[in-house]
Write a protein that holds these residues in place. Structure first.
Motif, PDB file in Angstrom:
ATOM      1  N   GLN A   1      20.834  69.677  -1.152  1.00 29.05           N
ATOM      2  CA  GLN A   1      19.678  70.345  -1.759  1.00 29.05           C
ATOM      3  C   GLN A   1      18.506  69.365  -1.794  1.00 29.05           C
ATOM      4  OE1 GLN A   1      19.997  73.489  -2.707  1.00 29.05           O
ATOM      5  NE2 GLN A   1      18.012  73.848  -3.662  1.00 29.05           N
ATOM      6  N   VAL A   2      17.323  69.849  -1.483  1.00 28.62           N
ATOM      7  CA  VAL A   2      16.104  69.053  -1.516  1.00 28.62           C
ATOM      8  C   VAL A   2      15.058  69.812  -2.309  1.00 28.62           C
ATOM      9  CG1 VAL A   2      14.268  67.982  -0.171  1.00 28.62           C
ATOM     10  CG2 VAL A   2      16.591  68.012   0.728  1.00 28.62           C
ATOM     11  N   ARG A   3      14.452  69.158  -3.288  1.00 31.06           N
ATOM     12  CA  ARG A   3      13.355  69.744  -4.049  1.00 31.06           C
ATOM     13  C   ARG A   3      12.066  69.088  -3.612  1.00 31.06           C
ATOM     14  NH1 ARG A   3      10.819  68.628  -9.176  1.00 31.06           N
ATOM     15  NH2 ARG A   3       9.925  70.532 -10.073  1.00 31.06           N
ATOM     16  N   LEU A   4      11.052  69.906  -3.343  1.00 31.00           N
ATOM     17  CA  LEU A   4       9.797  69.406  -2.788  1.00 31.00           C
ATOM     18  C   LEU A   4       8.632  69.781  -3.691  1.00 31.00           C
ATOM     19  CD1 LEU A   4      10.454  70.584   0.881  1.00 31.00           C
ATOM     20  CD2 LEU A   4      10.844  68.306  -0.059  1.00 31.00           C
ATOM     21  N   VAL A   5       7.759  68.812  -3.972  1.00 29.22           N
ATOM     22  CA  VAL A   5       6.592  69.053  -4.816  1.00 29.22           C
ATOM     23  C   VAL A   5       5.358  68.496  -4.116  1.00 29.22           C
ATOM     24  CG1 VAL A   5       5.502  68.661  -7.037  1.00 29.22           C
ATOM     25  CG2 VAL A   5       7.989  68.935  -6.902  1.00 29.22           C
ATOM     26  N   GLU A   6       4.428  69.391  -3.788  1.00 33.18           N
ATOM     27  CA  GLU A   6       3.202  68.983  -3.106  1.00 33.18           C
ATOM     28  C   GLU A   6       2.112  68.616  -4.103  1.00 33.18           C
ATOM     29  OE1 GLU A   6       4.816  72.607  -0.714  1.00 33.18           O
ATOM     30  OE2 GLU A   6       4.538  72.037  -2.818  1.00 33.18           O
ATOM     31  N   SER A  32      16.295  64.288   7.156  1.00 34.39           N
ATOM     32  CA  SER A  32      15.636  65.560   7.455  1.00 34.39           C
ATOM     33  C   SER A  32      14.314  65.364   8.178  1.00 34.39           C
ATOM     34  CB  SER A  32      15.355  66.317   6.158  1.00 34.39           C
ATOM     35  OG  SER A  32      16.531  66.626   5.464  1.00 34.39           O
ATOM     36  N   ALA A  33      14.036  66.290   9.079  1.00 33.08           N
ATOM     37  CA  ALA A  33      12.672  66.417   9.579  1.00 33.08           C
ATOM     38  C   ALA A  33      11.834  67.040   8.471  1.00 33.08           C
ATOM     39  CB  ALA A  33      12.646  67.290  10.818  1.00 33.08           C
ATOM     40  N   TYR A  94      -1.163  74.988   1.534  1.00 31.15           N
ATOM     41  CA  TYR A  94      -0.359  74.120   2.376  1.00 31.15           C
ATOM     42  C   TYR A  94       1.004  73.896   1.741  1.00 31.15           C
ATOM     43  CZ  TYR A  94      -4.241  73.098   5.463  1.00 31.15           C
ATOM     44  OH  TYR A  94      -5.251  73.203   6.393  1.00 31.15           O
ATOM     45  N   TYR A  95       2.037  74.079   2.549  1.00 34.05           N
ATOM     46  CA  TYR A  95       3.416  73.950   2.095  1.00 34.05           C
ATOM     47  C   TYR A  95       4.120  72.816   2.814  1.00 34.05           C
ATOM     48  CZ  TYR A  95       2.719  78.707   0.337  1.00 34.05           C
ATOM     49  OH  TYR A  95       2.252  79.820  -0.315  1.00 34.05           O
ATOM     50  N   CYS A  96       4.910  72.101   2.059  1.00 34.10           N
ATOM     51  CA  CYS A  96       5.794  71.084   2.600  1.00 34.10           C
ATOM     52  C   CYS A  96       7.166  71.713   2.796  1.00 34.10           C
ATOM     53  CB  CYS A  96       5.851  69.927   1.613  1.00 34.10           C
ATOM     54  SG  CYS A  96       7.028  68.638   1.982  1.00 34.10           S
ATOM     55  N   ALA A  97       7.870  71.299   3.841  1.00 39.93           N
ATOM     56  CA  ALA A  97       9.190  71.858   4.113  1.00 39.93           C
ATOM     57  C   ALA A  97      10.107  70.802   4.712  1.00 39.93           C
ATOM     58  CB  ALA A  97       9.072  73.048   5.065  1.00 39.93           C
ATOM     59  N   ALA A  98      11.400  70.997   4.503  1.00 39.62           N
ATOM     60  CA  ALA A  98      12.405  70.066   5.010  1.00 39.62           C
ATOM     61  C   ALA A  98      13.410  70.796   5.881  1.00 39.62           C
ATOM     62  CB  ALA A  98      13.126  69.377   3.850  1.00 39.62           C
ATOM     63  N   ARG A  99      13.791  70.120   6.963  1.00 42.44           N
ATOM     64  CA  ARG A  99      14.763  70.672   7.898  1.00 42.44           C
ATOM     65  C   ARG A  99      15.850  69.619   8.133  1.00 42.44           C
ATOM     66  NH1 ARG A  99      16.363  71.467  13.153  1.00 42.44           N
ATOM     67  NH2 ARG A  99      16.465  73.620  13.891  1.00 42.44           N
ATOM     68  N   LEU A 104      13.549  67.749  15.799  1.00 44.72           N
ATOM     69  CA  LEU A 104      12.178  67.949  15.358  1.00 44.72           C
ATOM     70  C   LEU A 104      11.714  69.303  15.887  1.00 44.72           C
ATOM     71  CD1 LEU A 104       9.781  66.693  13.891  1.00 44.72           C
ATOM     72  CD2 LEU A 104       9.079  65.668  16.068  1.00 44.72           C
ATOM     73  N   ARG A 105      11.445  70.221  14.969  1.00 42.67           N
ATOM     74  CA  ARG A 105      11.118  71.589  15.357  1.00 42.67           C
ATOM     75  C   ARG A 105       9.928  72.104  14.567  1.00 42.67           C
ATOM     76  NH1 ARG A 105      13.843  70.373  18.972  1.00 42.67           N
ATOM     77  NH2 ARG A 105      15.778  71.354  19.744  1.00 42.67           N
ATOM     78  N   THR A 106       9.392  73.227  15.048  1.00 44.34           N
ATOM     79  CA  THR A 106       8.264  73.852  14.361  1.00 44.34           C
ATOM     80  C   THR A 106       8.690  75.045  13.513  1.00 44.34           C
ATOM     81  OG1 THR A 106       7.799  75.332  16.216  1.00 44.34           O
ATOM     82  CG2 THR A 106       6.739  73.166  16.256  1.00 44.34           C
ATOM     83  N   SER A 107       9.975  75.314  13.445  1.00 44.66           N
ATOM     84  CA  SER A 107      10.452  76.465  12.678  1.00 44.66           C
ATOM     85  C   SER A 107      11.845  76.182  12.124  1.00 44.66           C
ATOM     86  CB  SER A 107      10.477  77.719  13.552  1.00 44.66           C
ATOM     87  OG  SER A 107      11.369  77.538  14.639  1.00 44.66           O
ATOM     88  N   ASN A 108      12.383  77.162  11.415  1.00 41.03           N
ATOM     89  CA  ASN A 108      13.731  77.084  10.838  1.00 41.03           C
ATOM     90  C   ASN A 108      13.865  75.945   9.832  1.00 41.03           C
ATOM     91  OD1 ASN A 108      14.666  79.309  12.307  1.00 41.03           O
ATOM     92  ND2 ASN A 108      15.168  78.038  14.060  1.00 41.03           N
ATOM     93  N   TYR A 109      12.914  75.853   8.937  1.00 43.08           N
ATOM     94  CA  TYR A 109      12.992  74.885   7.859  1.00 43.08           C
ATOM     95  C   TYR A 109      13.726  75.512   6.674  1.00 43.08           C
ATOM     96  CZ  TYR A 109      10.172  71.479  10.238  1.00 43.08           C
ATOM     97  OH  TYR A 109       9.740  70.539  11.127  1.00 43.08           O
ATOM     98  N   THR A 110      14.509  74.687   5.995  1.00 46.46           N
ATOM     99  CA  THR A 110      15.423  75.190   4.974  1.00 46.46           C
ATOM    100  C   THR A 110      14.835  75.150   3.576  1.00 46.46           C
ATOM    101  OG1 THR A 110      17.280  74.406   6.319  1.00 46.46           O
ATOM    102  CG2 THR A 110      17.729  74.904   4.001  1.00 46.46           C
ATOM    103  N   TYR A 111      14.173  74.060   3.256  1.00 45.32           N
ATOM    104  CA  TYR A 111      13.675  73.857   1.891  1.00 45.32           C
ATOM    105  C   TYR A 111      12.155  73.865   1.892  1.00 45.32           C
ATOM    106  CZ  TYR A 111      18.466  72.251   1.405  1.00 45.32           C
ATOM    107  OH  TYR A 111      19.837  72.167   1.431  1.00 45.32           O
ATOM    108  N   TRP A 112      11.594  74.457   0.832  1.00 47.02           N
ATOM    109  CA  TRP A 112      10.145  74.627   0.763  1.00 47.02           C
ATOM    110  C   TRP A 112       9.609  74.240  -0.604  1.00 47.02           C
ATOM    111  CZ3 TRP A 112       7.260  76.319   4.928  1.00 47.02           C
ATOM    112  CH2 TRP A 112       7.998  76.781   6.034  1.00 47.02           C
ATOM    113  N   GLY A 113       8.399  73.701  -0.603  1.00 42.18           N
ATOM    114  CA  GLY A 113       7.708  73.462  -1.855  1.00 42.18           C
ATOM    115  C   GLY A 113       6.929  74.691  -2.278  1.00 42.18           C
ATOM    116  N   GLN A 114       6.224  74.562  -3.399  1.00 40.57           N
ATOM    117  CA  GLN A 114       5.483  75.692  -3.953  1.00 40.57           C
ATOM    118  C   GLN A 114       4.090  75.822  -3.354  1.00 40.57           C
ATOM    119  OE1 GLN A 114       6.762  78.055  -6.147  1.00 40.57           O
ATOM    120  NE2 GLN A 114       8.589  76.992  -5.412  1.00 40.57           N
TER     121      GLN A 114
END
Length: 122
Positions: A1-6, A32-33, A94-99, A104-114
Motif C-alpha cells: 500500500q502507498v499513500r500519496l499526498v501532493e 515503484s514508477a 494535478y495528481y501524483c500516482a504510483a505504479r 515505466l508506463r503512462t497508464s495503469n497506475y495503482t495508487y493515487w493522491g487527492q
C-alpha cells in the motif's frame, strides 16, 4: 500500500514556475514508477510525466517537454514536478500516482493522491 499526498499547487501568472511535491508513505515507493497526471475542467485526466524507480528514466507528454521536469528522492520518499514557462492551458488538478514494478508506463497506475490545483492566469 502507498499513500500519496501532493502539495505545491497554486495560482501563477503565465510564464511563471511552480514545483509540485508528492510525499509517499509505504514500503513500495522505491520499487515503484511514479507519475504525474492532470485533469482540466470538462476534460479527461491525462498523463503528464513519469519517472522510473531509480530516477534515471523519464517520460513526458509532448505538450510539457522542455518545460516540466520530473524527479524523485527515494531517501525522502518524494517525487517532484518542476513546472516552468507555465501556460494557461496547464491549468488543472494535478495528481501524483504510483505504479509498483520496474516498468515505466503512462497508464495503469495503482495508487493515487487527492490532487493539487494549479491555476495559470493569462
Amino acid at each position: 500500500q502507498v499513500r500519496l499526498v501532493e502539495s505545491g499547487g497554486g495560482l501563477v501568472q503565465a510564464g511563471g514556475s511552480l514545483r509540485l511535491s508528492c510525499a509517499a508513505s509505504g514500503r513500495t515507493f522505491s520499487d515503484s514508477a511514479m507519475g504525474w497526471f492532470r485533469q482540466a475542467p470538462g476534460k479527461e485526466r491525462e498523463f503528464v510525466a513519469a519517472v522510473n524507480w531509480s530516477g534515471y528514466s523519464t517520460l513526458y507528454v509532448d505538450s510539457v517537454k522542455g518545460r516540466f521536469t520530473i524527479s524523485r528522492d527515494n531517501a525522502k520518499n518524494t517525487v517532484y514536478l518542476q513546472m516552468n514557462s507555465l501556460k494557461p492551458e496547464d491549468t488543472a488538478v494535478y495528481y501524483c500516482a504510483a505504479r509498483p514494478g520496474v516498468l515505466l508506463r503512462t497508464s495503469n497506475y495503482t495508487y493515487w493522491g487527492q490532487g493539487t490545483q494549479v491555476t495559470v492566469s493569462s
